[in-house]
Design a protein around this motif. Structure first.
Motif, PDB file in Angstrom:
ATOM      1  N   ASP A 186      49.782  36.000  41.631  1.00 32.51           N
ATOM      2  CA  ASP A 186      49.128  36.449  41.037  1.00 32.51           C
ATOM      3  C   ASP A 186      48.067  35.558  40.405  1.00 32.51           C
ATOM      4  OD1 ASP A 186      50.430  38.813  40.723  1.00 32.51           O
ATOM      5  OD2 ASP A 186      52.168  38.389  38.972  1.00 32.51           O
ATOM      6  N   ASP A 187      48.190  34.302  40.099  1.00 30.91           N
ATOM      7  CA  ASP A 187      47.185  33.469  39.576  1.00 30.91           C
ATOM      8  C   ASP A 187      46.538  32.465  41.552  1.00 30.91           C
ATOM      9  OD1 ASP A 187      50.220  32.273  40.444  1.00 30.91           O
ATOM     10  OD2 ASP A 187      50.062  30.804  39.402  1.00 30.91           O
ATOM     11  N   ALA A 188      46.833  33.585  41.780  1.00 34.68           N
ATOM     12  CA  ALA A 188      46.228  32.380  42.961  1.00 34.68           C
ATOM     13  C   ALA A 188      44.799  32.038  43.087  1.00 34.68           C
ATOM     14  CB  ALA A 188      46.280  33.407  44.518  1.00 34.68           C
ATOM     15  N   GLU A 189      43.389  33.294  42.386  1.00 35.91           N
ATOM     16  CA  GLU A 189      42.363  33.034  42.086  1.00 35.91           C
ATOM     17  C   GLU A 189      41.877  31.604  41.329  1.00 35.91           C
ATOM     18  OE1 GLU A 189      39.520  36.051  41.590  1.00 35.91           O
ATOM     19  OE2 GLU A 189      38.961  34.854  39.907  1.00 35.91           O
ATOM     20  N   ILE A 190      41.778  30.266  41.345  1.00 34.80           N
ATOM     21  CA  ILE A 190      41.580  29.536  40.112  1.00 34.80           C
ATOM     22  C   ILE A 190      40.451  29.053  40.529  1.00 34.80           C
ATOM     23  CG2 ILE A 190      44.178  28.542  41.867  1.00 34.80           C
ATOM     24  CD1 ILE A 190      42.528  26.771  43.621  1.00 34.80           C
ATOM     25  N   ARG A 191      38.964  29.372  41.655  1.00 38.29           N
ATOM     26  CA  ARG A 191      37.909  29.051  40.820  1.00 38.29           C
ATOM     27  C   ARG A 191      37.579  27.855  40.446  1.00 38.29           C
ATOM     28  NH1 ARG A 191      34.591  34.393  38.959  1.00 38.29           N
ATOM     29  NH2 ARG A 191      35.334  35.862  39.867  1.00 38.29           N
ATOM     30  N   ASP A 192      38.721  26.503  41.399  1.00 33.37           N
ATOM     31  CA  ASP A 192      38.422  25.576  41.102  1.00 33.37           C
ATOM     32  C   ASP A 192      37.052  24.706  40.858  1.00 33.37           C
ATOM     33  OD1 ASP A 192      39.722  22.942  39.943  1.00 33.37           O
ATOM     34  OD2 ASP A 192      39.919  22.657  42.194  1.00 33.37           O
ATOM     35  N   ILE A 193      36.366  24.431  40.315  1.00 31.62           N
ATOM     36  CA  ILE A 193      34.702  23.655  41.046  1.00 31.62           C
ATOM     37  C   ILE A 193      34.573  22.857  40.708  1.00 31.62           C
ATOM     38  CG2 ILE A 193      32.384  23.129  39.823  1.00 31.62           C
ATOM     39  CD1 ILE A 193      32.954  25.214  38.067  1.00 31.62           C
ATOM     40  N   ALA A 194      35.734  21.572  40.549  1.00 33.31           N
ATOM     41  CA  ALA A 194      35.399  20.070  41.603  1.00 33.31           C
ATOM     42  C   ALA A 194      35.665  20.036  42.321  1.00 33.31           C
ATOM     43  CB  ALA A 194      37.633  19.530  40.601  1.00 33.31           C
ATOM     44  N   THR A 195      37.536  20.483  43.420  1.00 36.94           N
ATOM     45  CA  THR A 195      36.842  20.921  44.927  1.00 36.94           C
ATOM     46  C   THR A 195      36.215  22.209  45.388  1.00 36.94           C
ATOM     47  OG1 THR A 195      39.102  22.798  44.337  1.00 36.94           O
ATOM     48  CG2 THR A 195      39.214  19.727  44.558  1.00 36.94           C
ATOM     49  N   GLY A 196      35.781  23.097  45.203  1.00 38.14           N
ATOM     50  CA  GLY A 196      34.334  23.953  45.879  1.00 38.14           C
ATOM     51  C   GLY A 196      35.841  25.137  45.799  1.00 38.14           C
ATOM     52  N   ARG A 197      37.321  24.571  46.102  1.00 40.57           N
ATOM     53  CA  ARG A 197      37.788  25.835  46.019  1.00 40.57           C
ATOM     54  C   ARG A 197      37.737  27.289  44.578  1.00 40.57           C
ATOM     55  NH1 ARG A 197      43.697  24.639  46.568  1.00 40.57           N
ATOM     56  NH2 ARG A 197      43.038  22.631  44.715  1.00 40.57           N
ATOM     57  N   PHE A 198      37.888  28.537  45.690  1.00 39.30           N
ATOM     58  CA  PHE A 198      38.224  29.505  44.881  1.00 39.30           C
ATOM     59  C   PHE A 198      39.069  30.395  44.658  1.00 39.30           C
ATOM     60  CE2 PHE A 198      38.273  34.473  44.601  1.00 39.30           C
ATOM     61  CZ  PHE A 198      37.330  34.785  43.206  1.00 39.30           C
ATOM     62  N   VAL A 199      39.845  29.780  45.567  1.00 36.23           N
ATOM     63  CA  VAL A 199      41.727  30.242  45.899  1.00 36.23           C
ATOM     64  C   VAL A 199      42.799  29.183  46.379  1.00 36.23           C
ATOM     65  CG1 VAL A 199      41.334  32.750  46.496  1.00 36.23           C
ATOM     66  CG2 VAL A 199      41.833  31.064  48.051  1.00 36.23           C
ATOM     67  N   ASP A 200      43.451  29.397  45.991  1.00 33.25           N
ATOM     68  CA  ASP A 200      44.536  28.189  46.432  1.00 33.25           C
ATOM     69  C   ASP A 200      44.803  29.428  47.399  1.00 33.25           C
ATOM     70  OD1 ASP A 200      47.266  26.856  46.232  1.00 33.25           O
ATOM     71  OD2 ASP A 200      47.547  26.666  44.624  1.00 33.25           O
ATOM     72  N   ARG A 201      45.176  28.633  48.064  1.00 29.77           N
ATOM     73  CA  ARG A 201      45.017  29.803  50.077  1.00 29.77           C
ATOM     74  C   ARG A 201      46.997  29.158  50.028  1.00 29.77           C
ATOM     75  NH1 ARG A 201      42.009  26.162  53.351  1.00 29.77           N
ATOM     76  NH2 ARG A 201      42.956  24.248  53.230  1.00 29.77           N
ATOM     77  N   ASP A 202      47.583  28.195  49.458  1.00 25.44           N
ATOM     78  CA  ASP A 202      48.763  28.571  49.364  1.00 25.44           C
ATOM     79  C   ASP A 202      50.007  29.662  48.768  1.00 25.44           C
ATOM     80  OD1 ASP A 202      49.146  25.902  50.553  1.00 25.44           O
ATOM     81  OD2 ASP A 202      49.195  24.484  48.967  1.00 25.44           O
ATOM     82  N   LYS A 203      48.681  29.835  47.819  1.00 26.58           N
ATOM     83  CA  LYS A 203      49.144  31.273  47.246  1.00 26.58           C
ATOM     84  C   LYS A 203      48.646  32.113  47.505  1.00 26.58           C
ATOM     85  CE  LYS A 203      50.300  28.753  43.046  1.00 26.58           C
ATOM     86  NZ  LYS A 203      49.759  28.356  41.066  1.00 26.58           N
ATOM     87  N   LEU A 204      48.678  32.256  48.872  1.00 23.19           N
ATOM     88  CA  LEU A 204      47.934  33.321  49.765  1.00 23.19           C
ATOM     89  C   LEU A 204      49.108  33.207  50.596  1.00 23.19           C
ATOM     90  CD1 LEU A 204      44.456  32.948  50.253  1.00 23.19           C
ATOM     91  CD2 LEU A 204      45.714  34.533  48.602  1.00 23.19           C
ATOM     92  N   HIS A 205      50.181  34.883  51.051  1.00 23.95           N
ATOM     93  CA  HIS A 205      51.426  34.547  52.069  1.00 23.95           C
ATOM     94  C   HIS A 205      50.788  35.566  53.252  1.00 23.95           C
ATOM     95  CE1 HIS A 205      53.023  32.820  49.583  1.00 23.95           C
ATOM     96  NE2 HIS A 205      53.007  32.750  48.187  1.00 23.95           N
ATOM     97  N   TYR A 206      51.450  35.275  54.712  1.00 22.52           N
ATOM     98  CA  TYR A 206      51.272  36.016  56.183  1.00 22.52           C
ATOM     99  C   TYR A 206      52.191  37.176  55.378  1.00 22.52           C
ATOM    100  CZ  TYR A 206      48.135  33.035  57.563  1.00 22.52           C
ATOM    101  OH  TYR A 206      47.110  32.320  57.754  1.00 22.52           O
ATOM    102  N   ILE A 207      52.631  37.948  55.996  1.00 22.42           N
ATOM    103  CA  ILE A 207      54.035  38.733  55.414  1.00 22.42           C
ATOM    104  C   ILE A 207      54.467  38.989  56.532  1.00 22.42           C
ATOM    105  CG2 ILE A 207      52.986  40.161  53.819  1.00 22.42           C
ATOM    106  CD1 ILE A 207      52.743  42.984  55.781  1.00 22.42           C
ATOM    107  N   ASP A 208      53.611  38.906  58.171  1.00 25.60           N
ATOM    108  CA  ASP A 208      54.628  38.827  59.431  1.00 25.60           C
ATOM    109  C   ASP A 208      55.656  39.512  59.662  1.00 25.60           C
ATOM    110  OD1 ASP A 208      53.288  36.464  60.533  1.00 25.60           O
ATOM    111  OD2 ASP A 208      54.288  35.101  59.429  1.00 25.60           O
TER     112      ASP A 208
END
Ligand SMILES: Cc1cc2nc3c(=O)[nH]c(=O)nc-3n(C[C@H](O)[C@H](O)[C@H](O)COP(=O)(O)O)c2cc1C
Lengths: 457, 406
Positions: free
Chosen positions: B191-213
């Protein structure tokens, strides 16, 4: 008498998964909540735009084996969001990008025919052909299609859906209570298609929709892609928004029409175009520079350089000089899931040129990426932008533009409020919708009329 | 449990064309020529919402309707043709605000990746009111619309043989895999994968996105979804079941099962079988609804309802039969029946109006007030999401839980 003025076509591309979109701006809203889409669509409709446009990518992009996290990530399902938008708009065309490799004709034809019914004739399909096995990992059939078959499948896919759309003529549903006749023809929707990619038969189950068929867009750029557009599309979504490139593309594609028995006005050329408005031209220039710095963070600059170098450059300082090491010219392995990569066909030459320019101007990696890429198509005061757009269209650089704002969902508002009225004053853009369907907005004939025209001649 | 105040029951309506009776389109209230317009469906769902119903389902199929199970019938005297159910639901979503929207999705020929994001998107455009009803298709003529698989001819009789049961099992195993993929994809974004972290330029925290394999017999799917986790986390999954193999699917994989008991003994037996399967599937502590399906002819007095049914049967040329029990009578009689059936363990009902234009308003304006008087149905919508209406909590994300314990 001089040539009559061409009418301009305008459309709006919902911002999203690309590095045009500035998500870090305080004004940037959600790219996924329906309220953002509804707001954006209503602005486009208020401005009497031809249509709203949605891009699509069926796998999250990766770079260096990891999900690319610097741009907006995530988007809705194309058909579903367009059907919902049909409820909050009345005239606006609804154009969805749908892939011909990872879908089946029967299902896609049902979805577009349904969308066309549910929007009273406003559906359009941008046929794209991404075929990569990387994206295929999300689908039943996986990466089954070699690159050189992408257009042969796309062509047959499109032809097959046309057969399905045409399998109902429009007069079958009579629903006569007295005689108990619902359908006038038991064979309504019957089809047989046997080809290299599809061997299907049966009865299609959606009656003919208001536009007969959805309007067809095409966005491929290769020679095959252009031929596909000339033979089968109603409009092209291109990347050439400058005067010179636009004119070259326009001439090239329109000259391919004759051999398919088509006229020049039967294929519209609509490039993607970014814009920045200011009260004055100078103010707009300053603003445009600022937007480009927002679009290209240090981290984004490094990732962008990796497309060309095809190497992990994460150890380089974006505020430092370009890498000494040359690009890896073996097959692309750094970036997956984006069309952009093949823009650099000769990476060694590009690297050489970029190094020279960076040295001559004292540019860092980030400066270089900002200066070489992504200059907005239209920068200036509303009157400058209106004039430039009109000049380009009258000079046959395009038939109009698909505008790509950089702020979600309000980025279109200044254009709607300030530029559109000027185009209307010049008599080159509609002040009211003239008909209910997207074909009406684009000046495209209904397929039944084309059929009659052919039969008569 | 207190006997003074009956526990409230849940009510859904199944929408199919002009209604479930094949001659329904010939009634003066029917609007057969409007079936392919948004306004028709908007009006029906608005009526259902005025009646405070939990949700509506939309029938669908990948071929023309037919009076035979396994093949087309070539008939022109019944409604034929329909719009895509997911798109109808999406078109109606912005026009409604409380009622759940549950389109039918055919799992046999479609892509779980596409459907997962379509239902997630329906959940976004309805702000948390989406579900789906999974249906499979074993019909050879529908397989021919896709040309990737060939199915042997099929009939309801052939399905009762041993070979038929085996074939059914395979189809249902595929449907189970399909639901598993759809559900994993909904959870593939935290739910909180979208971070919009301006300091690091990251829109999402990719550790919170998961391959379902997911790797199964019929397909494998990598993930993650391209659509973020929908508002409800997991939209409501439902399916219709008439016997053991489909009961097992209901018990293993859904939130709502629709069943077709013909009397209270039958209902009791079905509920017991599904509850046992639920236990076996290790879901004993999860809320699983079992809804009884009924076709309804509703009028202010029973004789009128019977006469109407007879008139429609005469138009159709034969008596109407159904997999579900057919009720013909008054709202009060129906309320009695529903409460009697509810006592066997059913938690709600999905009513199939014989004539949409007549029996749907009879449900919302006759049955619903009757149940309300008895304290057996809500007086107002008590939640904004479909899960909320059904008493289903918003579930934790399976991958978030895994990450937290890792
Ligand atoms: C302006 C433009 C926009 C495109 N947008 C998409 C898109 O949204 N989704 C997608 O899968 N492909 C997109 N493409 C890719 C093309 O449609 C096409 O499938 C791909 O470029 C391969 O064809 P080609 O070799 O002819 O270019 C786009 C291409 C262009 C030029």
């Amino acid at each position: 008498m001089s040539k009559p003025l061409k009418q301009i076509h305008l459309a709006a591309h919902f911002p999203g998964v690309n590095n045009t979109t500035v998500w870090s701006d305080p004004a940037a809203g959600s790219h996924i909540e329906f309220s953002s889409f509804a707001k954006f669509a209503r602005t486009a409709e208020r401005a009497k735009f031809d249509f709203l446009f949605l891009a699509e990518g069926l796998r999250l992009r990766e770079q260096g084996g990891k999900i690319y996290d610097l741009d907006v990530v995530g988007r809705p399902d194309t058909f579903t969001i367009l059907a919902a938008l049909a409820a909050v708009t009345e005239h606006l065309g609804l154009t969805g990008t749908i892939n011909s490799t990872f879908n089946e004709p029967y299902e896609v034809a049902r979805q577009f025919a349904s969308l066309d019914h549910l929007s009273d004739g406003r559906a359009a399909w941008n046929v794209v052909t991404s075929w990569d096995a990387f994206t295929g990992e999300n689908f039943r059939r996986g990466g089954f299609l070699p690159q050189d078959e992408r257009y042969s499948r796309a062509k047959e896919f499109l032809a097959t859906t046309q057969e399905l759309f045409d399998s109902w003529h429009g007069d079958e549903v009579v629903a006569d209570r007295a005689s108990g006749t619902f359908l006038s023809d038991a064979k309504a929707g019957a089809f047989v298609h046997q080809g290299q990619h599809f061997d299907i038969q049966g009865q299609f189950n959606v009656p003919r929709s208001p536009q007969g068929r959805p309007v067809i867009f095409q966005a491929g750029d290769s020679d095959e892609g252009r031929e596909f557009a000339a033979s089968s599309a109603d409009a092209i979504f291109s990347r050439y928004s400058t005067l010179g490139e636009g004119q070259a593309f326009y001439t090239d594609v329109k000259s391919r029409l004759a051999k398919y028995g088509r006229r020049s006005d039967q294929l519209l050329i609509l490039p993607a175009a970014t814009f920045v408005l200011g009260d004055t031209d100078a103010e707009a220039e300053d603003l445009a520079k600022e937007v480009r710095r927002q679009q290209v963070s240090g981290a984004t600059a490094i990732k962008h350089l990796e497309f060309v170098w095809n190497r992990d450059l994460s150890s380089y300082d974006p505020d430092g000089p370009l890498p000494d090491v040359d690009p890896d010219v073996s097959e692309n392995h750094i970036s997956k899931g984006r069309a952009q990569v093949r823009m650099y066909r000769d990476p060694l030459a590009t690297a050489r040129e970029w190094r020279e320019r960076a040295e001559a101007n004292g540019w860092s990696i980030r400066d270089l990426v900002i200066e070489t890429g992504n200059r907005q198509a239209f920068i200036g005061s509303p009157s400058t932008v209106a004039k430039t757009i009109n000049d380009f269209v009258q000079a046959d650089a395009s038939d109009g533009f698909i505008l790509v704002p950089h702020i979600t969902p309000t980025g279109l508002d200044p254009f709607a409020d300030k530029v559109v009225p000027l185009l209307q004053e010049q008599g080159v853009f509609r002040t009211e919708y003239e008909g209910p369907t997207l074909r009406d907005h684009l000046g495209l004939a209904h397929p039944d009329d084309v059929r009659e025209e052919r039969a008569a001649s | 449990m207190s006997s003074t105040s009956p526990s409230p029951l849940h009510l859904a309506v199944a929408l199919d064309g002009t209604g479930w009776h094949p001659a329904s389109w010939r009634e003066p209230v029917a609007r057969p020529r409007d079936l392919f317009t948004a306004a028709y469906w908007a009006d029906l769902v608005a009526e259902a919402e005025r009646g405070l119903l939990d949700f509506v389902t939309f029938e669908d199929g990948l071929g023309l309707q037919s009076s035979h199970y396994g093949e087309l019938d070539g008939r022109t005297d019944q409604v034929r043709g329909r719009l895509d159910a997911v798109l109808i639901a999406a078109r109606i979503a912005p026009l409604t605000s409380h009622i759940g929207l549950v389109p039918t999705v055919v799992s046999t020929h479609t892509e779980p990746f596409h459907i997962s994001k379509a239902i997630a998107t329906l959940d976004y455009v309805s702000t948390g009111r989406a579900g789906l009803r999974v249906q499979l298709s074993a019909r050879p003529h529908e397989a021919d619309h896709f040309g990737r698989r060939t199915f042997e001819p099929i009939s309801l009789e052939s399905l009762r043989t041993e070979a038929g049961q085996e074939r059914l099992s395979e189809h249902f195993d595929e449907a189970a895999d399909y639901i598993e993929v759809v559900r994993r994809l909904w959870d593939s974004w935290e739910d909180d994968a979208e971070i919009r972290d301006i300091a690091t330029g990251r829109f999402v925290d990719r550790d919170k996105l998961h391959y379902i394999d997911f790797e199964g017999r019929h397909f494998s799917v990598k993930g993650p979804s391209i659509t973020p986790r929908p508002p409800q986390g997991q939209p409501v999954v439902s399916s219709l079941a008439h016997q053991t193999i489909p009961y097992r699917l209901v018990a293993r994989a859904t939130d709502v099962g629709y069943v077709t008991p013909h009397d209270t003994d039958d209902a009791r037996a079905i509920v017991a079988e599904i509850r046992a399967e639920q236990q076996t599937a290790g879901r004993a502590d999860e809320l699983l609804h079992i809804f009884g399906d009924l076709v309804v002819f509703l009028d202010d007095d029973e004789a009128t309802a019977v006469a109407r049914r007879e008139r429609l049967d005469a138009l159709a040329g034969q008596p109407y039969t159904s997999d579900a029990r057919i009720f013909t009578g008054t709202p009060a009689q129906l309320a009695d029946l529903l409460q009697e059936l509810q006592a066997t363990g059913l938690t709600g009902f999905r009513l199939r109006p014989a004539v949409a234009g007549h029996d749907l308003p009879a449900i919302t304006q006759g049955l619903v007030p009757e149940l309300q008087r008895r304290g057996a149905f809500r007086q107002a919508y008590e939640a904004d999401t479909l899960r909320g209406l059904l008493g289903l909590a918003r579930p934790a994300n399976r991958y978030a839980a895994a990450a937290a314990t890792a």
